[in-house]
Design an enzyme around this catalytic site. Structure first.
Site, PDB file in Angstrom:
ATOM      1  CB  SER A 149      -1.037  -0.078   1.168  1.00 43.11           C
ATOM      2  OG  SER A 149      -1.482   1.285   1.424  1.00 43.11           O
ATOM      3  CE1 TYR A 159      -4.237  -2.305   4.989  1.00 45.71           C
ATOM      4  CE2 TYR A 159      -3.184  -0.209   4.495  1.00 45.71           C
ATOM      5  CZ  TYR A 159      -3.861  -1.345   4.044  1.00 45.71           C
ATOM      6  OH  TYR A 159      -4.052  -1.598   2.708  1.00 45.71           O
TER       7      TYR A 159
HETATM    8  N1  LIG Z   1      -8.688  -0.941  -1.151  1.00 44.83           N
HETATM    9  C1  LIG Z   1      -7.956  -0.256  -0.815  1.00 44.83           C
HETATM   10  O1  LIG Z   1      -7.824   0.937  -0.789  1.00 44.83           O
HETATM   11  C2  LIG Z   1      -6.509  -0.866  -0.879  1.00 44.83           C
HETATM   12  C3  LIG Z   1      -5.514   0.325  -1.067  1.00 44.83           C
HETATM   13  C4  LIG Z   1      -4.078  -0.313  -0.943  1.00 44.83           C
HETATM   14  C5  LIG Z   1      -3.762  -1.597  -0.769  1.00 44.83           C
HETATM   15  N2  LIG Z   1      -4.762  -2.446  -0.600  1.00 44.83           N
HETATM   16  C6  LIG Z   1      -4.268  -3.765  -0.303  1.00 44.83           C
HETATM   17  O2  LIG Z   1      -4.791  -4.591  -1.664  1.00 44.83           O
HETATM   18  C7  LIG Z   1      -4.950  -5.969  -1.103  1.00 44.83           C
HETATM   19  C8  LIG Z   1      -6.613  -6.342  -1.461  1.00 44.83           C
HETATM   20  O3  LIG Z   1      -7.285  -5.480  -0.779  1.00 44.83           O
HETATM   21  P1  LIG Z   1      -8.879  -5.228  -1.259  1.00 44.83           P
HETATM   22  O4  LIG Z   1      -9.130  -3.909  -1.286  1.00 44.83           O
HETATM   23  O5  LIG Z   1      -9.154  -6.090  -2.400  1.00 44.83           O
HETATM   24  O6  LIG Z   1      -9.686  -5.933  -0.067  1.00 44.83           O
HETATM   25  P2  LIG Z   1     -11.014  -6.858   0.239  1.00 44.83           P
HETATM   26  O7  LIG Z   1     -11.876  -6.427  -0.943  1.00 44.83           O
HETATM   27  O8  LIG Z   1     -11.671  -6.503   1.557  1.00 44.83           O
HETATM   28  O9  LIG Z   1     -10.574  -8.255  -0.069  1.00 44.83           O
HETATM   29  C9  LIG Z   1      -9.697  -8.877   0.771  1.00 44.83           C
HETATM   30  C10 LIG Z   1      -9.414 -10.298   0.472  1.00 44.83           C
HETATM   31  O10 LIG Z   1      -8.726 -10.953   1.358  1.00 44.83           O
HETATM   32  C11 LIG Z   1      -9.325 -12.020   1.921  1.00 44.83           C
HETATM   33  N3  LIG Z   1      -8.743 -12.320   3.175  1.00 44.83           N
HETATM   34  C12 LIG Z   1      -8.729 -11.488   4.154  1.00 44.83           C
HETATM   35  N4  LIG Z   1      -8.242 -12.270   5.343  1.00 44.83           N
HETATM   36  C13 LIG Z   1      -7.919 -13.248   5.135  1.00 44.83           C
HETATM   37  C14 LIG Z   1      -7.304 -14.250   5.722  1.00 44.83           C
HETATM   38  N5  LIG Z   1      -7.077 -14.425   6.818  1.00 44.83           N
HETATM   39  N6  LIG Z   1      -7.488 -15.547   5.236  1.00 44.83           N
HETATM   40  C15 LIG Z   1      -7.339 -15.649   3.840  1.00 44.83           C
HETATM   41  N7  LIG Z   1      -8.112 -14.738   2.857  1.00 44.83           N
HETATM   42  C16 LIG Z   1      -8.264 -13.637   3.758  1.00 44.83           C
HETATM   43  C17 LIG Z   1     -10.767 -11.969   1.847  1.00 44.83           C
HETATM   44  O11 LIG Z   1     -11.432 -12.898   1.536  1.00 44.83           O
HETATM   45  P3  LIG Z   1     -12.117 -13.594   3.032  1.00 44.83           P
HETATM   46  O12 LIG Z   1     -12.969 -12.945   3.704  1.00 44.83           O
HETATM   47  O13 LIG Z   1     -13.415 -14.702   2.135  1.00 44.83           O
HETATM   48  O14 LIG Z   1     -11.051 -14.559   3.416  1.00 44.83           O
HETATM   49  C18 LIG Z   1     -10.692 -11.171   0.303  1.00 44.83           C
HETATM   50  O15 LIG Z   1     -10.546 -12.018  -0.670  1.00 44.83           O
HETATM   51  C19 LIG Z   1      -4.842  -5.842   0.401  1.00 44.83           C
HETATM   52  O16 LIG Z   1      -3.468  -6.418   0.659  1.00 44.83           O
HETATM   53  C20 LIG Z   1      -4.888  -4.561   0.731  1.00 44.83           C
HETATM   54  O17 LIG Z   1      -4.310  -4.029   1.960  1.00 44.83           O
HETATM   55  C21 LIG Z   1      -6.115  -2.244  -0.578  1.00 44.83           C
END
Ligand SMILES: NC(=O)c1ccc[n+]([C@@H]2O[C@H](COP(=O)([O-])OP(=O)(O)OC[C@H]3O[C@@H](n4cnc5c(N)ncnc54)[C@H](OP(=O)(O)O)[C@@H]3O)[C@@H](O)[C@H]2O)c1
Length: 274
Positions: free
Chosen positions: A145, A158
Site C-alpha cells: 500500500s 495497517y
Molecule cells: N482497497 C484499498 O483501498 C487498498 C489500498 C491499498 C492496498 N490495498 C491492499 O490490497 C489488497 C487487497 O485488498 P482489497 O481492497 O481487495 O480488500 P477486500 O476487498 O476486503 O478483499 C480482501 C481479500 O482478502 C481475503 N482475506 C482476508 N483475510 C484473510 C485471511 N485471514 N485468510 C485468507 N484470506 C483472507 C478476503 O476473503 P475472505 O474474507 O473470504 O477471507 C478477500 O478475498 C490488501 O492487501 C490491501 O491491503 C487495498
C-alpha cells in the site's frame, strides 16, 4: 506476460483480488484462488470458467493467519505438476482506527494477516517457485500500500504491517538475487473495495484522496510482471509524496500531523461501525 503460468493468488475474492484473477485468467494455465469464504471462491471460479477448459482453477478455502490454512494452500500448490511461476500475496485487511482506541486483538489481526501470513506462506512456497523458475523466471508479488511508505494517522497498525511487507520484499529480493525468483512489491493507493469502511471512505472524500478502480491495480500488476521492476507505486500525487517522505520526512510530518484532528473525528465514527 507470458502465458501458461501456474499462479497462486491470495485474497482472490476481494475487490482487488477478483480484478487480478480476471486479468490473470487468460494468461495462466492454472490459477489457485485462496480466501476464507468458500461460497465466494466457488462463484469466482464459475465466472472464470468462461476462459475455457485451457484454464484450470483450484479453490482453497483457508484462513492464511493460521498454520493450518497456509498448509492447505501449500498442499494444493504441491499437487500441481512443475511448481508455481507466480505467487500474489494480496489477501489483507484494513482497520481504520485511532491507535489508542484500537483493540489489541485488532492490531494483532492486522499484523498477522497483512505481514506474518504472507511472509510464512512465501517461505513455504519458495521451493515450488524455484521449481517453476526454469520456465522463464518466477515472481512473488506482494500487494502492499502507499501507506507502506507513508505512515498515516488513523492507520497505524495497517501502515506498520505494510511497511513490514515492503521491507520483507526488499530483503528477500536481495537474498534471491540471481536465483530466477524475483520479488516485487505493488503499492496501490486508495481503491474502491469493501476493505475501506464507510468512515474511511468519508475521510478520503473530505480530504480529496484519489480512489482507483480495482482494474487499475490489476493492470499495474500485469505491468509489474512484464516489466520486472522491483516496486511500483500507484497514483499521483501519491508517488510524489512517497519520494518527499523519504527525502524530507519532517515536511510530511507537519502536513499529515495537521490532518490528525480530522482523521480522529472520522475514526471515532468508525468505532460505532466496528
Ligand atoms: N482497497 C484499498 O483501498 C487498498 C489500498 C491499498 C492496498 N490495498 C491492499 O490490497 C489488497 C487487497 O485488498 P482489497 O481492497 O481487495 O480488500 P477486500 O476487498 O476486503 O478483499 C480482501 C481479500 O482478502 C481475503 N482475506 C482476508 N483475510 C484473510 C485471511 N485471514 N485468510 C485468507 N484470506 C483472507 C478476503 O476473503 P475472505 O474474507 O473470504 O477471507 C478477500 O478475498 C490488501 O492487501 C490491501 O491491503 C487495498
Amino acid at each position: 506476460m507470458r502465458g501458461g503460468r501456474q499462479a497462486v493468488l491470495t485474497g482472490a475474492t476481494g475487490g482487488i483480488g477478483a480484478a487480478i484473477a480476471a486479468a490473470l485468467a487468460p494468461r495462466c494455465a492454472t490459477l489457485v484462488l485462496v480466501a476464507r469464504d468458500r461460497g465466494r471462491l466457488d462463484s469466482l471460479a464459475a465466472t472464470l470458467a468462461q476462459h475455457g477448459p485451457a484454464l484450470r482453477v483450484v479453490v482453497v478455502a483457508a484462513d492464511l493467519s493460521t498454520a493450518t490454512g497456509r498448509a492447505a494452500v501449500a498442499g494444493a500448490a504441491r499437487a500441481l505438476p512443475g511448481g508455481i511461476d507466480l505467487l500474489v500475496n494480496n489477501a489483507g485487511i484494513g482497520d481504520f482506527a485511532w491507535f489508542e482506541a484500537e483493540a489489541e486483538a485488532d492490531i494483532e489481526r492486522v499484523i498477522v494477516t497483512n505481514l506474518l501470513a504472507p511472509v510464512l506462506l512465501t517461505r513455504t512456497l519458495l521451493p515450488l517457485m524455484h521449481r517453476g523458475a526454469p520456465r522463464g523466471g518466477s515472481s512473488v508479488i506482494n500487494v502492499g500500500s502507499i501507506l507502506g511508505d507513508i505512515g498515516n494517522p488513523g492507520n497505524v497498525a495497517y501502515s506498520t504491517s505494510k511497511y513490514g511487507l515492503r521491507g520483507f520484499s526488499e530483503a528477500l529480493r536481495r537474498e534471491l538475487h540471481g536465483s530466477g525468483v524475483q520479488v516485487q512489491y505493488l503499492a496501490p493507493r486508495a481503491t474502491r473495495t469493501p476493505l475501506n469502511s464507510a468512515a474511511q471512505d468519508a475521510l478520503n472524500a473530505e480530504l480529496g484522496t484519489g480512489n482507483d478502480n480495482p482494474q487499475v491495480v490489476a493492470q499495474a500488476l500485469l505491468d509489474l510482471v512484464d516489466g520486472g521492476r522491483a516496486e511500483m507505486h500507484l497514483g499521483w500525487p501519491e508517488r510524489f509524496f512517497v519520494r518527499l517522505n523519504r527525502l524530507l520526512p519532517s515536511v510530511v510530518d507537519r502536513a499529515l500531523g495537521r490532518r490528525a484532528t480530522v482523521v480522529r473525528r472520522h475514526a471515532s465514527m468508525n468505532e460505532g461501525e466496528r
